[in-house]
Design a protein around this motif. Structure first.
Motif, PDB file in Angstrom:
ATOM      1  N   ARG A  77      19.443 -16.755  -0.442  1.00 23.90           N
ATOM      2  CA  ARG A  77      18.692 -15.526  -0.158  1.00 23.90           C
ATOM      3  C   ARG A  77      17.890 -15.057  -1.369  1.00 23.90           C
ATOM      4  O   ARG A  77      16.773 -14.554  -1.221  1.00 23.90           O
ATOM      5  N   ALA A 107      26.740 -17.514   5.744  1.00 24.02           N
ATOM      6  CA  ALA A 107      25.515 -17.525   6.540  1.00 24.02           C
ATOM      7  C   ALA A 107      25.129 -16.118   6.977  1.00 24.02           C
ATOM      8  O   ALA A 107      23.941 -15.795   7.110  1.00 24.02           O
ATOM      9  N   GLU A 110      23.035 -15.058   3.977  1.00 22.48           N
ATOM     10  CA  GLU A 110      22.136 -15.952   3.260  1.00 22.48           C
ATOM     11  C   GLU A 110      21.120 -16.677   4.137  1.00 22.48           C
ATOM     12  O   GLU A 110      20.127 -17.189   3.617  1.00 22.48           O
ATOM     13  N   HIS A 111      21.343 -16.725   5.447  1.00 21.89           N
ATOM     14  CA  HIS A 111      20.429 -17.519   6.281  1.00 21.89           C
ATOM     15  C   HIS A 111      19.219 -16.706   6.762  1.00 21.89           C
ATOM     16  O   HIS A 111      18.368 -17.218   7.474  1.00 21.89           O
ATOM     17  N   HIS A 115      16.256 -20.468   6.277  1.00 21.71           N
ATOM     18  CA  HIS A 115      16.599 -21.752   5.675  1.00 21.71           C
ATOM     19  C   HIS A 115      17.818 -22.357   6.380  1.00 21.71           C
ATOM     20  O   HIS A 115      18.655 -21.647   6.938  1.00 21.71           O
ATOM     21  N   TRP A 117      21.426 -23.613   6.679  1.00 22.79           N
ATOM     22  CA  TRP A 117      22.647 -23.246   5.964  1.00 22.79           C
ATOM     23  C   TRP A 117      23.414 -24.520   5.648  1.00 22.79           C
ATOM     24  O   TRP A 117      23.919 -25.190   6.531  1.00 22.79           O
ATOM     25  N   PRO A 247      26.460 -16.483  11.850  1.00 30.04           N
ATOM     26  CA  PRO A 247      25.224 -15.977  11.257  1.00 30.04           C
ATOM     27  C   PRO A 247      24.921 -14.493  11.424  1.00 30.04           C
ATOM     28  O   PRO A 247      23.989 -13.994  10.801  1.00 30.04           O
TER      29      PRO A 247
END
Length: 318
Positions: A77, A107, A110-111, A115, A117, A247
């Motif tokens: 991220r 995830a 950060e996803h 992008h 994972w 997610p």
């Protein structure tokens, strides 16, 4: 004797509430602060997720306690060069009382940029490269880096602390613990697991600090405290890798029926029995932890801090 700190939950509280909790923690006798770094809460019932770096700026003015992120993911991220700038600024603002806790992330947070994972083994490789980049930047020198996962060109941090920011690595299994022992300044884990502590020490951790944390729900009505934990933090009782790969908050909410009130009773300290709270924290001390952090789940913050100031911390600090 271990140091006892308070764990600020950005997933559950607004920025001003977090700052006020930090003030109460300092007044109650806690010695340091952890603060979580999230883009999303785990579920909508938690309902918050402020930008951690802004909150740390406010904490630096409100209290004198050391602060650490628990934990930041500097790989997907946010590019590690940007995390390094944020961490260096926090260290300057706190007069060197800042540590950067890092991990391979979830995830959930950060996803969000779309992008892919990666699997855990790739995430650990990314984390190791990110730590290398951040350490080089903390020197204040201009760097360029062309690695397997990241590129950095002509980057230099002009605002840096007198000493490089210490980087502690989070781990919950043997592979991550080995990484922490090899490249970390300390080790973070959330269970009082003596085997992981021993592995960290033997793998190169030696005298480096081992830090752990737990969540409790203080309240005079134990049943109500159990219901509060199940409503707000049932995610912490999900097994396996679900916490790393799901997610969105809605996915965690779909799994809440799997977590029963009895599971909460069996795995989380709830209520106002001081001996139970002391025992939960002593488990970390007995496993060899140097710093132990506790978080109060739910709205009863002032009661929690009064309880710990008068009933719990005095027993732990004997």
């Amino acid at each position: 004797m271990p140091e006892y700190g308070y764990f600020l939950a950005t997933e559950e509280f607004r920025p001003a509430d977090l700052v006020e909790q930090a003030r109460m923690a300092e007044q109650a006798g806690f010695q340091s602060l952890w603060i979580s770094d999230h883009y999303h809460p785990w579920n909508d019932a938690q309902g918050q997720s402020p930008f951690v770096w802004s909150v740390i700026g406010a904490l630096s003015e409100a209290v004198s306690l050391p602060v650490e992120t628990a934990v930041t993911c500097p790989t997907v991220r946010i590019h590690p060069a940007v995390v390094a700038q944020a961490a260096a600024t926090c260290a300057v603002m706190t007069n060197g009382r800042f540590r950067l806790g890092v991990g391979t992330g979830e995830a959930l947070n950060e996803h969000i940029l779309g992008h892919v994972w990666p699997p855990a083994s790739v995430r650990m490789d990314m984390l190791e490269e990110a730590v290398l980049i951040m350490r080089r930047l903390f020197s204040g020198e201009e760097i360029s880096h062309y690695g397997n996962h990241y590129r950095v060109e002509n980057a230099r941090l002009y605002t840096v602390p007198d000493e490089p920011v210490e980087i502690d690595i989070s781990g919950f299994g043997p592979a991550a613990t080995s990484l922490a022992a090899r490249v970390g300044d300390g080790f973070i884990t959330m269970m009082p697991d003596e085997e992981l502590v021993t592995q960290f020490r033997k793998g190169g951790g030696n005298a480096k600090p081992v830090m752990g944390g737990t969540k409790v729900c203080y309240g005079t009505d134990r049943d109500e405290a159990v219901r509060t934990v199940r409503r707000l933090w049932s995610n912490q009782l999900l097994p396996g890798e679900m916490g790393q790969i799901l997610p969105s908050p809605s996915h965690f909410e779909q799994l809440e029926p799997l977590i029963t009130e009895q599971m909460v009773r069996d795995n989380t300290v709830c209520g106002d029995d001081a001996d139970e709270h002391v025992s939960a924290l002593n488990a970390f001390a007995e496993a060899g932890f140097d710093r132990i952090y506790v978080n109060q789940i739910g709205p009863g913050q002032r009661g929690f801090f009064d309880f710990y100031r008068t009933k719990v911390l005095p027993q732990l600090q004997r």
